[in-house]
Scaffold this motif. Sequence first.
Motif, PDB file in Angstrom:
ATOM      1  N   GLN A 109     -62.743  25.064 -29.158  1.00  0.00           N
ATOM      2  CA  GLN A 109     -63.318  26.313 -28.654  1.00  0.00           C
ATOM      3  C   GLN A 109     -63.646  27.273 -29.794  1.00  0.00           C
ATOM      4  O   GLN A 109     -64.669  27.958 -29.759  1.00  0.00           O
ATOM      5  N   LYS A 110     -62.777  27.328 -30.822  1.00  0.00           N
ATOM      6  CA  LYS A 110     -63.067  28.174 -31.991  1.00  0.00           C
ATOM      7  C   LYS A 110     -64.326  27.697 -32.694  1.00  0.00           C
ATOM      8  O   LYS A 110     -65.177  28.496 -33.091  1.00  0.00           O
ATOM      9  N   LEU A 111     -64.444  26.390 -32.862  1.00  0.00           N
ATOM     10  CA  LEU A 111     -65.618  25.805 -33.507  1.00  0.00           C
ATOM     11  C   LEU A 111     -66.874  26.111 -32.698  1.00  0.00           C
ATOM     12  O   LEU A 111     -67.917  26.462 -33.256  1.00  0.00           O
ATOM     13  N   LEU A 112     -66.767  25.996 -31.386  1.00  0.00           N
ATOM     14  CA  LEU A 112     -67.894  26.265 -30.500  1.00  0.00           C
ATOM     15  C   LEU A 112     -68.314  27.730 -30.588  1.00  0.00           C
ATOM     16  O   LEU A 112     -69.499  28.048 -30.610  1.00  0.00           O
ATOM     17  N   ALA A 113     -67.325  28.629 -30.665  1.00  0.00           N
ATOM     18  CA  ALA A 113     -67.620  30.063 -30.733  1.00  0.00           C
ATOM     19  C   ALA A 113     -68.261  30.431 -32.064  1.00  0.00           C
ATOM     20  O   ALA A 113     -69.075  31.356 -32.132  1.00  0.00           O
ATOM     21  N   ARG A 114     -67.897  29.730 -33.134  1.00  0.00           N
ATOM     22  CA  ARG A 114     -68.454  30.032 -34.455  1.00  0.00           C
ATOM     23  C   ARG A 114     -69.862  29.504 -34.649  1.00  0.00           C
ATOM     24  O   ARG A 114     -70.574  29.942 -35.545  1.00  0.00           O
ATOM     25  N   THR A 115     -70.266  28.564 -33.821  1.00  0.00           N
ATOM     26  CA  THR A 115     -71.587  27.969 -33.960  1.00  0.00           C
ATOM     27  C   THR A 115     -72.656  29.010 -33.672  1.00  0.00           C
ATOM     28  O   THR A 115     -72.656  29.642 -32.620  1.00  0.00           O
ATOM     29  N   LYS A 116     -73.551  29.190 -34.625  1.00  0.00           N
ATOM     30  CA  LYS A 116     -74.631  30.154 -34.446  1.00  0.00           C
ATOM     31  C   LYS A 116     -75.841  29.434 -33.867  1.00  0.00           C
ATOM     32  O   LYS A 116     -76.245  28.388 -34.343  1.00  0.00           O
ATOM     33  N   VAL A 117     -76.396  30.025 -32.842  1.00  0.00           N
ATOM     34  CA  VAL A 117     -77.565  29.455 -32.199  1.00  0.00           C
ATOM     35  C   VAL A 117     -78.761  30.339 -32.512  1.00  0.00           C
ATOM     36  O   VAL A 117     -78.741  31.532 -32.243  1.00  0.00           O
TER      37      VAL A 117
END
Length: 161
Positions: A109-117
């Motif tokens: 979830q942390k990795l997903l939140a850090r992903t910039k789109v």
Amino acid sequence: MKKMLFSFQDMATGDKASKIIERQFARKGANVVQSDVTTSVKRAAGVSYREIMLTFADSQTVVLRVKQTGDIFQVLLNKKPLPIKNQDDHEAAVNEIVKALDSGRAKFQKLLARTKVKPPAGIRTAAPKMEQTLTEKRDALKEAIDIVNGEIAELRSKLAA
């Protein structure tokens, strides 16, 4: 001889084996929201296989690579290989995968939140235009306040006189 869960030739999205594996995950508290079985046969390290891709409610993915014999030879959890101790026992293997899903959830979830789109090239954000509009409104309000303060000072000087 142990009955195999998957029939390599008959594997398809929504087949009996796929539904059984989804049900096993659901019983362990990992709800599958989407599943897909590849139609093509792939080959790696001298092994022919087909993939069953499972997406869970928290966006984590599990890919089960099934050999022609019907057993799972490799499991990918969020695109990374996950070693399984109980390869012959599907229910125990599901337990291991669910434990790995649970233990890696916070990190995922942390990795997903850090992903910039990045927005698509054709779409422009209103932020620069909005900033300009708000700055103009702020400046207009400052001018209005200065005018009112000037009128108040003028009225006070008339009252004092």
